[in-house]
Write an enzyme that holds these catalytic residues in place. Structure first.
Site, PDB file in Angstrom:
ATOM      1  N   HIS A  40      37.841  39.434  38.709  1.00 11.86           N
ATOM      2  CA  HIS A  40      38.330  39.216  37.338  1.00 11.86           C
ATOM      3  C   HIS A  40      38.059  40.457  36.492  1.00 11.86           C
ATOM      4  O   HIS A  40      38.890  40.889  35.704  1.00 11.86           O
ATOM      5  CB  HIS A  40      37.594  38.041  36.687  1.00 11.86           C
ATOM      6  CG  HIS A  40      37.737  36.740  37.417  1.00 11.86           C
ATOM      7  ND1 HIS A  40      36.709  35.863  37.567  1.00 11.86           N
ATOM      8  CD2 HIS A  40      38.802  36.170  38.028  1.00 11.86           C
ATOM      9  CE1 HIS A  40      37.121  34.791  38.232  1.00 11.86           C
ATOM     10  NE2 HIS A  40      38.392  34.972  38.537  1.00 11.86           N
ATOM     11  N   HIS A 165      41.520  30.991  51.116  1.00 12.26           N
ATOM     12  CA  HIS A 165      40.511  29.935  51.012  1.00 12.26           C
ATOM     13  C   HIS A 165      40.300  29.320  52.395  1.00 12.26           C
ATOM     14  O   HIS A 165      40.521  28.139  52.606  1.00 12.26           O
ATOM     15  CB  HIS A 165      40.954  28.865  50.001  1.00 12.26           C
ATOM     16  CG  HIS A 165      41.159  29.427  48.638  1.00 12.26           C
ATOM     17  ND1 HIS A 165      42.385  29.819  48.157  1.00 12.26           N
ATOM     18  CD2 HIS A 165      40.262  29.706  47.656  1.00 12.26           C
ATOM     19  CE1 HIS A 165      42.243  30.306  46.933  1.00 12.26           C
ATOM     20  NE2 HIS A 165      40.983  30.251  46.606  1.00 12.26           N
TER      21      HIS A 165
HETATM   22  N1  MSP Z   1      44.650  31.088  37.239  1.00 18.81           N
HETATM   23  C1  MSP Z   1      45.324  31.895  38.183  1.00 18.81           C
HETATM   24  C2  MSP Z   1      46.156  32.949  37.495  1.00 18.81           C
HETATM   25  C3  MSP Z   1      47.185  32.438  36.556  1.00 18.81           C
HETATM   26  S1  MSP Z   1      48.017  33.720  35.746  1.00 18.81           S
HETATM   27  C4  MSP Z   1      49.283  33.005  34.986  1.00 18.81           C
HETATM   28  C5  MSP Z   1      44.310  32.572  39.081  1.00 18.81           C
HETATM   29  N2  MSP Z   1      43.071  32.690  38.592  1.00 18.81           N
HETATM   30  S2  MSP Z   1      41.806  33.332  39.351  1.00 18.81           S
HETATM   31  O1  MSP Z   1      40.651  32.990  38.574  1.00 18.81           O
HETATM   32  O2  MSP Z   1      41.795  32.948  40.716  1.00 18.81           O
HETATM   33  O3  MSP Z   1      41.982  34.877  39.219  1.00 18.81           O
HETATM   34  C6  MSP Z   1      42.837  35.571  40.061  1.00 18.81           C
HETATM   35  C7  MSP Z   1      42.759  37.047  39.761  1.00 18.81           C
HETATM   36  O4  MSP Z   1      41.416  37.539  39.846  1.00 18.81           O
HETATM   37  C8  MSP Z   1      43.500  37.901  40.764  1.00 18.81           C
HETATM   38  O5  MSP Z   1      44.867  37.928  40.574  1.00 18.81           O
HETATM   39  C9  MSP Z   1      42.868  39.239  40.531  1.00 18.81           C
HETATM   40  O6  MSP Z   1      43.345  39.749  39.333  1.00 18.81           O
HETATM   41  C10 MSP Z   1      41.427  38.844  40.396  1.00 18.81           C
HETATM   42  N3  MSP Z   1      40.746  38.811  41.693  1.00 18.81           N
HETATM   43  C11 MSP Z   1      40.209  37.728  42.302  1.00 18.81           C
HETATM   44  N4  MSP Z   1      39.537  38.144  43.429  1.00 18.81           N
HETATM   45  C12 MSP Z   1      39.656  39.464  43.562  1.00 18.81           C
HETATM   46  C13 MSP Z   1      39.095  40.442  44.419  1.00 18.81           C
HETATM   47  N5  MSP Z   1      38.316  40.150  45.446  1.00 18.81           N
HETATM   48  N6  MSP Z   1      39.371  41.746  44.165  1.00 18.81           N
HETATM   49  C14 MSP Z   1      40.126  42.121  43.083  1.00 18.81           C
HETATM   50  N7  MSP Z   1      40.647  41.228  42.251  1.00 18.81           N
HETATM   51  C15 MSP Z   1      40.597  39.885  42.552  1.00 18.81           C
HETATM   52  O7  MSP Z   1      44.685  32.972  40.163  1.00 18.81           O
END
Ligand code: MSP
Length: 491
Positions: A40, A165
Site C-alpha cells: 500500500h 491468495h
Molecule cells: N480494494 C482493492 C482496490 C480497489 S481500487 C478501486 C484492493 N485493495 S488492497 O488493499 O488489496 O490493495 C491492493 C494494492 O496494494 C495493489 O494494487 C498495490 O497497489 C498494493 N500492493 C499490495 N501488495 C503489494 C506488494 N506486495 N507489492 C507492491 N504493491 C502491492 O485490491
C-alpha cells in the site's frame, strides 16, 4: 506595450489558475481488513512523488486515495475482531490516514466507500446503466476468491487456487445475480486500449503489462456478475433491495463519485492517471473503462500498473516471516529514509526483491555516507568563508530526470541525482578544499554549493523535508553545518 499587457495578462491567468493544467492522480482504495503494508505504501508514495512533481511544475493537482470498505472480506474481518463493520471500518480508515499523514503523503482527499455521498452516486450510476439495458439477471456458478473479492476463471487458477491468495481455498458459489454486459463492449474497448488517435484512448504503462491485458482482451470479454445475494455489507441494488452491489463495482466508482460530490473537483474528471498494482490491472484496464462507456462518461487518460515487492525471492507472507512493514521501515530509517528506500526500490515493470539487510546497506551507502555526508562535509568547509549561491530552479534543465518521472522510473530519476552526489564527492576529494583558504577556498566551494542546491531541488518530490533542510543550509547568509547529521549511520 501590447506585449507587456499580454504577458501581464498571462501571468495573471497563471496566478488565478486559468491556464494551469489539471492533473488528477489516484491510488487504489485499500481494503480495511488489515493495517497498511509496504505494498500500500509503495503505491501511495509513487502517487505522492508524481503529485508533488506536478505541483512544482505549476499544475493544478488533485491527488486521491482512500479505503474500500464494503464486501464479504471486510464483514468477515469485522466479525473476527468482534466489531460492527461500521465501527471496524472507522478504526482502520483512521489507521490508514494516520500512517499516510506521518509519511508526509500529500493527498488532497481521502475517500471512504461508506461515505453516504459516494453511496448515493454509486446507486445513481448503476441505475443509469440498468435503465440503458446493460444489466440483466442470471444464475452464476463458479469459484470465488474472497481475498481478491472476485470470481476466478480457469486461466486465473494456479494448482486450483488463486495465485495471490494460495493459502485460501476458493469457494464454490452459485446464486442469482445481476450481470453487466461487458461482452457488448469488445470492439469499443479494443479501440480504447489500442487506438492512440481515439478521443477516449486509455494508455497503459509499462509495455509488458499492456501486452498482458491486450492478450487477455483478445481472448474475448465475458459478462460479469455485479451484485451479491448473500452479502449484506454493501450498497443495495436500487431496484432490488435484496441484493447488494458487488464491492468492485462500488470501489472502482470512487474515482468518479468524488468528482461529483465535491463540487470544486468536478473539473478534474476524467482522471489523468490511476496507479495500481498488477493483481488488479484487469479491473482498472478493462472493467472500469467499460463501466464508464456504458454510462456515457469520459475515460481516464492513463493507467500505470506496477509490479510487486517480494523478499528473498518469495512472496511476502506472514507464514514465511519475511514481511517488511511500513513500521519496520520508519523505526529503522526514519520517515525520509523510508520514502527514499521505497522510491528507489519501487517495483515498476518487474517485481522488486528487498530484504532488511539490503535496505540497511542501501540506507548507509546512499543516505548516511552519500548525501548526508556530502552535505555535512561541504557545509562545514563553507563555515570558514562567505559563499553566495548561484542557482535557479528550473525543471527545463533536467530533461532526463523529467523523462524518467514521466515514465514512472523513480529509481532511474534518483540515479541521476545520486550520480551528482558521487561526482561532487570525487570533486571534493580531488580539489582538497580543506588545504585551501580565502578566495581560493571560495572558488572551489562555489560549484558544490550550487550543485547541492540543484540536488535539493530535484529531491523535492521524493524527500520534501530533506530538500527543505538542505536548501535552508545553503541559502543562508552564513552557511553552517547542521548539528546533527541528516541521516545518522545505521549500525
Ligand atoms: N480494494 C482493492 C482496490 C480497489 S481500487 C478501486 C484492493 N485493495 S488492497 O488493499 O488489496 O490493495 C491492493 C494494492 O496494494 C495493489 O494494487 C498495490 O497497489 C498494493 N500492493 C499490495 N501488495 C503489494 C506488494 N506486495 N507489492 C507492491 N504493491 C502491492 O485490491
Amino acid at each position: 506595450m501590447n506585449f507587456l499587457i499580454l504577458s501581464n495578462f498571462s501571468l495573471f491567468c497563471y496566478i488565478i489558475g486559468l491556464v494551469s493544467k489539471k492533473f488528477y492522480i489516484s491510488t487504489p482504495i485499500y481494503y480495511v481488513n488489515d493495517k497498511p503494508h509496504i505494498g500500500h505504501l509503495c503505491t501511495t508514495l509513487a502517487a505522492d512523488v508524481l503529485a508533488r512533481h506536478h505541483r512544482l511544475i505549476g499544475d493544478d493537482v488533485f491527488f486521491l486515495t482512500g479505503t474500500d470498505e464494503h464486501g464479504a472480506k471486510i464483514a468477515k474481518a469485522a466479525e473476527e475482531n468482534k466489531k460492527t463493520p461500521a465501527d471496524y471500518c472507522d478504526q482502520l480508515a483512521k489507521d490508514f490516514e494516520q500512517n499516510w499523514k506521518k509519511l508526509n503523503l500529500s493527498y488532497d482527499f481521502f475517500i471512504r466507500t461508506t461515505d453516504p455521498r459516494h453511496k448515493k452516486a454509486v446507486s445513481e450510476f448503476i441505475q443509469n446503466i440498468y435503465d440503458n439495458g446493460d444489466i440483466y439477471k442470471a444464475k452464476y456458478e463458479g469459484l470465488y476468491c474472497i481475498g481478491c473479492e472476485k470470481f476466478l476463471t480457469d486461466s486465473d487458477l494456479v494448482d486450483g487456487r488463486c495465485p495471490y491468495h494460495s493459502n485460501q481455498k476458493p469457494q464454490k458459489q452459485s446464486e442469482e445475480n445481476y450481470f453487466f454486459r461487458l461482452s457488448k463492449y469488445q470492439e469499443k474497448i479494443e479501440k480504447v486500449l489500442m487506438d492512440p488517435k481515439y478521443e477516449n484512448y486509455y494508455e497503459i504503462f509499462p509495455e509488458n503489462k499492456k501486452r498482458e491485458i491486450l492478450n487477455k482482451v483478445k481472448e474475448g470479454l465475458r459478462d460479469i456478475s455485479i451484485s451479491r445475494a448473500n452479502v449484506d455489507w454493501g450498497i443495495p441494488i436500487p431496484w432490488d433491495k435484496k441484493q447488494t452491489i458487488y464491492v468492485w463495482f462500488d470501489a472502482l466508482l470512487n474515482y468518479y463519485t468524488v468528482t461529483r460530490f465535491l463540487k470544486n473537483k468536478k473539473k478534474f474528471w476524467p482522471a489523468d492517471l490511476h496507479i495500481v498494482g498488477k493483481e488488479i490491472s484487469w479491473f482498472h484496464a478493462v472493467i472500469w473503462p467499460v463501466m464508464l462507456l456504458a454510462a456515457g462518461e469520459k475515460i481516464p487518460k492513463k493507467l500505470f500498473v506496477h509490479s510487486f515487492y517480494i523478499s528473498g525471492g518469495q512472496k511476502m507472507s506472514k507464514s514465511l516471516g519475511n514481511v517488511i512493514s511500513p513500521k519496520d521501515l520508519t523505526s529503522n530509517f526514519g520517515l525520509e529514509g523510508t520514502r527514499y528506500l521505497i522510491a528507489s526500490t519501487f517495483p515498476g515493470a518487474d517485481d522488486s526483491d528487498i530484504t532488511m539487510e539490503f535496505l540497511k546497506e542501501k540506507y548507509n551507502a546512499d543516505l548516511a555516507n552519500g548525501l548526508g555526508n556530502l552535505v555535512q562535509r561541504v557545509s562545514k568547509l563553507c563555515e570558514k568563508v562567505d559563499i553566495k549561491y548561484n542557482f535557479h530552479k528550473n525543471y527545463n534543465n533536467y530533461k532526463n530526470y523529467d523523462l524518467f518521472l514521466k515514465n514512472y522510473k523513480f529509481n532511474e530519476a534518483l540515479g541521476l541525482v545520486w550520480k551528482k552526489v558521487s561526482e561532487l564527492d570525487k570533486y571534493v576529494n580531488d580539489t582538497k578544499p580543506w588545504k585551501k583558504k580565502g578566495i581560493e577556498l571560495e572558488k572551489i566551494l562555489q560549484k558544490p554549493v550550487n550543485e547541492i542546491l540543484e540536488i535539493s531541488f530535484l529531491l523535492k518530490p521524493f524527500l520534501p523535508e530533506t530538500a527543505e533542510k538542505i536548501e535552508k543550509i545553503f541559502t543562508a547568509n552564513q552557511i553552517k553545518a547542521p548539528k546533527n547529521p541528516l541521516f545518522p549511520r545505521f549500525k
